[in-house]
Design an enzyme around this catalytic site. Structure first.
Site, PDB file in Angstrom:
ATOM      1  N   ASP A  85      76.544  30.687 -37.943  1.00 34.79           N
ATOM      2  CA  ASP A  85      75.263  30.021 -38.116  1.00 34.79           C
ATOM      3  C   ASP A  85      74.153  31.052 -38.069  1.00 34.79           C
ATOM      4  OD1 ASP A  85      73.649  27.865 -38.674  1.00 34.79           O
ATOM      5  OD2 ASP A  85      73.631  27.066 -36.641  1.00 34.79           O
ATOM      6  N   HIS A 144      75.018  20.245 -37.344  1.00 31.22           N
ATOM      7  CA  HIS A 144      74.541  19.382 -36.250  1.00 31.22           C
ATOM      8  C   HIS A 144      75.188  17.997 -36.262  1.00 31.22           C
ATOM      9  CE1 HIS A 144      71.803  22.643 -35.646  1.00 31.22           C
ATOM     10  NE2 HIS A 144      71.414  22.529 -36.907  1.00 31.22           N
TER      11      HIS A 144
END
Length: 168
Positions: free
Chosen positions: A29, A145
């Site tokens: 990420d 998420h």
């Protein structure tokens, strides 16, 4: 050594990657506050034996896309040569660049379909070179998420690296 094999893999929410036998999962990420602005990257490496390694870093002035790419690059660099890996990213830019766009860019002398120079060319080339040091690199996109602990951990490490880069 045989050429690396790249597989396209798209996931729907809930369709999370699993490691094939002999494969290492690399969850990546990137994060940025402002775009450009201070940024951070993270790679969470899940070895077959259950050991988890965390790598992260940052830059005081960068973009989110650069941090997403850096996370994957540093994750691949952390693996021994000849590894089999599945790089998991929530960045469509990174996933699609590595699985779809790169072939066309190279055929067009690193130009986009509109004729513009490809942004972040040096990082794309470094990523391609890093894949060639491994037996196989598979790319898997996940929606970010969605609550997967390894995606959330990579995000938390990248955000913490943003804060560290801001302090530089």
């Amino acid at each position: 050594m045989p050429s690396p094999v790249r597989h396209r893999s798209r996931s729907l929410p809930g369709a999370l990657p699993t490691a094939a036998p002999g494969e290492v999962l690399v969850w990546t990420d990137g994060a940025c506050q402002g775009n450009p602005g201070p940024g951070g990257w993270a790679a969470v490496i899940c070895w077959e034996d259950g050991v988890v390694e965390e790598h992260s870093g940052g830059s005081p002035h960068t973009t989110n896309n650069i941090m997403e790419m850096t996370a994957a690059l540093e994750g691949l660099r952390a693996l021994p040569p000849g590894s089999r890996a599945c790089v998991v990213t929530d960045s469509r830019y990174l996933h699609d660049g590595m699985t779809s766009w790169m072939t066309g860019w190279k055929a067009k002398q690193w130009r986009t379909a509109s004729g513009s120079p490809v942004k972040n060319r040096e990082l794309w080339q470094a990523l391609e070179a890093a894949t060639h040091t491994h037996e196989q690199v598979r790319w898997h996109w996940v929606r970010g998420h969605i609550g997967h602990p390894l995606n959330e951990r990579a995000d938390a490490l990248a955000v913490a690296a943003v804060e560290a880069a801001r302090a530089v």
